[in-house]
Design a protein around this motif. Structure first.
Motif, PDB file in Angstrom:
ATOM      1  N   ARG A   1      -8.175 -15.223   1.606  1.00 62.06           N
ATOM      2  CA  ARG A   1      -7.228 -14.367   2.329  1.00 62.06           C
ATOM      3  C   ARG A   1      -5.864 -14.361   1.655  1.00 62.06           C
ATOM      4  NH1 ARG A   1      -9.878 -16.202   7.277  1.00 62.06           N
ATOM      5  NH2 ARG A   1      -8.509 -17.975   7.254  1.00 62.06           N
ATOM      6  N   LEU A   2      -5.405 -15.556   1.248  1.00 63.50           N
ATOM      7  CA  LEU A   2      -4.108 -15.629   0.559  1.00 63.50           C
ATOM      8  C   LEU A   2      -4.140 -14.838  -0.742  1.00 63.50           C
ATOM      9  CD1 LEU A   2      -3.059 -19.353   1.085  1.00 63.50           C
ATOM     10  CD2 LEU A   2      -1.932 -17.319   1.992  1.00 63.50           C
ATOM     11  N   THR A   3      -5.222 -14.965  -1.458  1.00 58.83           N
ATOM     12  CA  THR A   3      -5.364 -14.218  -2.717  1.00 58.83           C
ATOM     13  C   THR A   3      -5.327 -12.720  -2.441  1.00 58.83           C
ATOM     14  OG1 THR A   3      -6.682 -16.016  -3.638  1.00 58.83           O
ATOM     15  CG2 THR A   3      -6.847 -13.878  -4.734  1.00 58.83           C
ATOM     16  N   LEU A   4      -6.053 -12.282  -1.432  1.00 61.65           N
ATOM     17  CA  LEU A   4      -6.072 -10.861  -1.076  1.00 61.65           C
ATOM     18  C   LEU A   4      -4.701 -10.392  -0.611  1.00 61.65           C
ATOM     19  CD1 LEU A   4      -9.523 -10.558   0.728  1.00 61.65           C
ATOM     20  CD2 LEU A   4      -8.882  -9.629  -1.512  1.00 61.65           C
ATOM     21  N   LEU A   5      -4.017 -11.232   0.178  1.00 53.54           N
ATOM     22  CA  LEU A   5      -2.672 -10.883   0.630  1.00 53.54           C
ATOM     23  C   LEU A   5      -1.723 -10.728  -0.552  1.00 53.54           C
ATOM     24  CD1 LEU A   5      -2.130 -13.035   3.844  1.00 53.54           C
ATOM     25  CD2 LEU A   5      -2.094 -10.545   3.669  1.00 53.54           C
ATOM     26  N   LYS A   6      -1.791 -11.671  -1.482  1.00 49.22           N
ATOM     27  CA  LYS A   6      -0.936 -11.595  -2.661  1.00 49.22           C
ATOM     28  C   LYS A   6      -1.243 -10.340  -3.459  1.00 49.22           C
ATOM     29  CE  LYS A   6      -0.013 -16.489  -3.240  1.00 49.22           C
ATOM     30  NZ  LYS A   6      -0.226 -17.663  -4.078  1.00 49.22           N
ATOM     31  N   GLN A   7      -2.529 -10.046  -3.589  1.00 52.97           N
ATOM     32  CA  GLN A   7      -2.912  -8.843  -4.323  1.00 52.97           C
ATOM     33  C   GLN A   7      -2.457  -7.589  -3.591  1.00 52.97           C
ATOM     34  OE1 GLN A   7      -7.140  -9.233  -4.888  1.00 52.97           O
ATOM     35  NE2 GLN A   7      -6.903 -10.583  -6.655  1.00 52.97           N
ATOM     36  N   SER A   8      -2.586  -7.613  -2.260  1.00 53.93           N
ATOM     37  CA  SER A   8      -2.162  -6.430  -1.505  1.00 53.93           C
ATOM     38  C   SER A   8      -0.646  -6.289  -1.531  1.00 53.93           C
ATOM     39  CB  SER A   8      -2.687  -6.470  -0.075  1.00 53.93           C
ATOM     40  OG  SER A   8      -2.067  -7.485   0.653  1.00 53.93           O
ATOM     41  N   GLU A   9       0.087  -7.401  -1.540  1.00 42.27           N
ATOM     42  CA  GLU A   9       1.536  -7.341  -1.665  1.00 42.27           C
ATOM     43  C   GLU A   9       1.899  -6.742  -3.015  1.00 42.27           C
ATOM     44  OE1 GLU A   9       3.317 -11.161  -1.053  1.00 42.27           O
ATOM     45  OE2 GLU A   9       2.645 -11.258   1.021  1.00 42.27           O
ATOM     46  N   GLY A  10       1.179  -7.178  -4.020  1.00 46.62           N
ATOM     47  CA  GLY A  10       1.421  -6.620  -5.349  1.00 46.62           C
ATOM     48  C   GLY A  10       1.116  -5.137  -5.374  1.00 46.62           C
ATOM     49  N   THR A  11       0.055  -4.748  -4.716  1.00 45.99           N
ATOM     50  CA  THR A  11      -0.319  -3.333  -4.649  1.00 45.99           C
ATOM     51  C   THR A  11       0.737  -2.573  -3.868  1.00 45.99           C
ATOM     52  OG1 THR A  11      -2.643  -3.951  -4.689  1.00 45.99           O
ATOM     53  CG2 THR A  11      -2.137  -1.729  -3.932  1.00 45.99           C
ATOM     54  N   THR A  12       1.188  -3.170  -2.765  1.00 44.16           N
ATOM     55  CA  THR A  12       2.211  -2.520  -1.960  1.00 44.16           C
ATOM     56  C   THR A  12       3.492  -2.352  -2.767  1.00 44.16           C
ATOM     57  OG1 THR A  12       1.246  -3.524  -0.013  1.00 44.16           O
ATOM     58  CG2 THR A  12       3.464  -2.653   0.216  1.00 44.16           C
ATOM     59  N   LEU A  13       3.889  -3.395  -3.474  1.00 44.83           N
ATOM     60  CA  LEU A  13       5.093  -3.305  -4.308  1.00 44.83           C
ATOM     61  C   LEU A  13       4.909  -2.266  -5.390  1.00 44.83           C
ATOM     62  CD1 LEU A  13       6.061  -7.071  -4.673  1.00 44.83           C
ATOM     63  CD2 LEU A  13       7.219  -5.334  -3.308  1.00 44.83           C
ATOM     64  N   LEU A  14       3.732  -2.237  -5.993  1.00 46.10           N
ATOM     65  CA  LEU A  14       3.433  -1.261  -7.034  1.00 46.10           C
ATOM     66  C   LEU A  14       3.464   0.147  -6.450  1.00 46.10           C
ATOM     67  CD1 LEU A  14       2.539  -0.732  -9.957  1.00 46.10           C
ATOM     68  CD2 LEU A  14       0.186  -1.002  -9.183  1.00 46.10           C
ATOM     69  N   SER A  15       2.874   0.300  -5.257  1.00 44.11           N
ATOM     70  CA  SER A  15       2.867   1.606  -4.596  1.00 44.11           C
ATOM     71  C   SER A  15       4.285   2.043  -4.288  1.00 44.11           C
ATOM     72  CB  SER A  15       2.069   1.561  -3.298  1.00 44.11           C
ATOM     73  OG  SER A  15       0.740   1.241  -3.551  1.00 44.11           O
ATOM     74  N   ARG A  16       5.091   1.118  -3.794  1.00 38.27           N
ATOM     75  CA  ARG A  16       6.481   1.439  -3.463  1.00 38.27           C
ATOM     76  C   ARG A  16       7.256   1.855  -4.707  1.00 38.27           C
ATOM     77  NH1 ARG A  16       7.671  -3.779   0.149  1.00 38.27           N
ATOM     78  NH2 ARG A  16       6.277  -3.278   1.871  1.00 38.27           N
ATOM     79  N   SER A  17       7.041   1.111  -5.774  1.00 36.70           N
ATOM     80  CA  SER A  17       7.783   1.449  -6.992  1.00 36.70           C
ATOM     81  C   SER A  17       7.341   2.804  -7.530  1.00 36.70           C
ATOM     82  CB  SER A  17       7.644   0.369  -8.053  1.00 36.70           C
ATOM     83  OG  SER A  17       6.333   0.334  -8.564  1.00 36.70           O
ATOM     84  N   CYS A  18       6.030   3.103  -7.417  1.00 36.18           N
ATOM     85  CA  CYS A  18       5.539   4.413  -7.855  1.00 36.18           C
ATOM     86  C   CYS A  18       6.106   5.507  -6.964  1.00 36.18           C
ATOM     87  CB  CYS A  18       4.016   4.463  -7.818  1.00 36.18           C
ATOM     88  SG  CYS A  18       3.252   3.461  -9.114  1.00 36.18           S
ATOM     89  N   MET A  19       6.184   5.215  -5.657  1.00 30.88           N
ATOM     90  CA  MET A  19       6.718   6.203  -4.732  1.00 30.88           C
ATOM     91  C   MET A  19       8.187   6.450  -5.032  1.00 30.88           C
ATOM     92  SD  MET A  19       4.792   5.244  -1.136  1.00 30.88           S
ATOM     93  CE  MET A  19       5.939   6.194  -0.174  1.00 30.88           C
ATOM     94  N   LYS A  20       8.928   5.387  -5.360  1.00 26.71           N
ATOM     95  CA  LYS A  20      10.346   5.537  -5.685  1.00 26.71           C
ATOM     96  C   LYS A  20      10.503   6.393  -6.933  1.00 26.71           C
ATOM     97  CE  LYS A  20      12.036   1.318  -3.567  1.00 26.71           C
ATOM     98  NZ  LYS A  20      12.621   0.005  -3.775  1.00 26.71           N
ATOM     99  N   LYS A  21       9.632   6.145  -7.944  1.00 26.17           N
ATOM    100  CA  LYS A  21       9.692   6.923  -9.174  1.00 26.17           C
ATOM    101  C   LYS A  21       9.381   8.386  -8.895  1.00 26.17           C
ATOM    102  CE  LYS A  21       8.490   3.218 -12.319  1.00 26.17           C
ATOM    103  NZ  LYS A  21       7.489   2.691 -13.228  1.00 26.17           N
ATOM    104  N   GLU A  22       8.394   8.625  -8.033  1.00 23.88           N
ATOM    105  CA  GLU A  22       8.040   9.997  -7.690  1.00 23.88           C
ATOM    106  C   GLU A  22       9.164  10.681  -6.959  1.00 23.88           C
ATOM    107  OE1 GLU A  22       5.367  11.936  -8.385  1.00 23.88           O
ATOM    108  OE2 GLU A  22       4.798  10.323  -9.728  1.00 23.88           O
ATOM    109  N   THR A  23       9.810   9.920  -6.053  1.00 19.82           N
ATOM    110  CA  THR A  23      10.914  10.473  -5.269  1.00 19.82           C
ATOM    111  C   THR A  23      12.057  10.820  -6.212  1.00 19.82           C
ATOM    112  OG1 THR A  23      10.280   9.004  -3.470  1.00 19.82           O
ATOM    113  CG2 THR A  23      12.418  10.045  -3.296  1.00 19.82           C
ATOM    114  N   ARG A  24      12.344   9.979  -7.206  1.00 24.16           N
ATOM    115  CA  ARG A  24      13.426  10.221  -8.164  1.00 24.16           C
ATOM    116  C   ARG A  24      13.103  11.455  -9.011  1.00 24.16           C
ATOM    117  NH1 ARG A  24      13.871   4.322 -10.406  1.00 24.16           N
ATOM    118  NH2 ARG A  24      14.316   3.327  -8.455  1.00 24.16           N
TER     119      ARG A  24
END
Length: 195
Positions: free
Chosen positions: A169-192
């Motif tokens: 679960r911790l591994t999945l959470l860390k991976q999902s946090e990474g995915t979430t951060l990656l998604s957010r950064s991609c969304m920010k780039k798209e917004t820019r």
């Protein structure tokens, strides 16, 4: 109680040759050979011929006879609590060897048949009842210790399984946090880009 002793004056060691007990155990439950440390050294086509020759079997047999003799001495001396605790410890150790609850009745049958054969005309129904009581007490105490040991092993397995799932679960959470951060950064780039 004199009923537990051989009226012929034989000691338990002479009256109960573990060689014959083991042969009877293997006749009743051929798979039991695998439970013994020396089982791999036994030629299954000639169990009697190879078993008695093994030094490891001889050491084991002497140990079993000593346990039975000690059991009788402690029972006759009315030291049942200490005896029960010692037998519970022995039962717990037998879990590690793969002994199952059903094996106790096989050993009891083998022991009784061996005593009957060894004592011949000295074997009586009274002796049979007395020895059955001894073996029932030994088996019950050992199964009690084995049950406790099995419970500990089950709890250890559950704990190990819980740790495994928690780590996953911790591994999945860390991976999902990474995915979430990656998604957010991609969304920010798209917004820019769209600005």
């Amino acid at each position: 109680d004199s009923c537990l002793h051989c009226e012929s004056g034989q000691s338990l060691t002479n009256a109960l040759p573990l060689f014959f007990v083991s042969i009877r155990i293997f006749e009743l439950a051929p798979g039991a050979i695998a439970l013994y440390g020396f089982g791999g050294d036994i030629d299954e086509r000639n169990i009697p011929g190879t078993l008695f020759q093994l030094p490891t079997f001889q050491v084991h047999a002497k140990g079993v006879v000593q346990v039975l003799e000690t059991t009788l001495v402690m029972m006759l001396g009315d030291d049942m609590n200490s005896l029960a605790l010692a037998l519970q410890g022995l039962g717990a150790r037998h879990v590690q060897y793969g002994v199952q609850p059903a094996h106790y009745s096989i050993v009891e049958t083998a022991l009784l048949r061996t005593l009957e054969g060894g004592l011949g005309e000295h074997w009586t129904m009274e002796l049979r009842k007395d020895w059955m009581a001894v073996f029932k007490f030994v088996g019950k105490a050992m199964r009690s210790g084995a049950g406790h040991e099995l419970q500990i092993i089950k709890e250890q397995r559950k704990t190990k399984e819980r740790r495994k799932w928690a780590t996953l679960r911790l591994t999945l959470l860390k991976q999902s946090e990474g995915t979430t951060l990656l998604s957010r950064s991609c969304m920010k780039k798209e917004t820019r880009r769209s600005d």
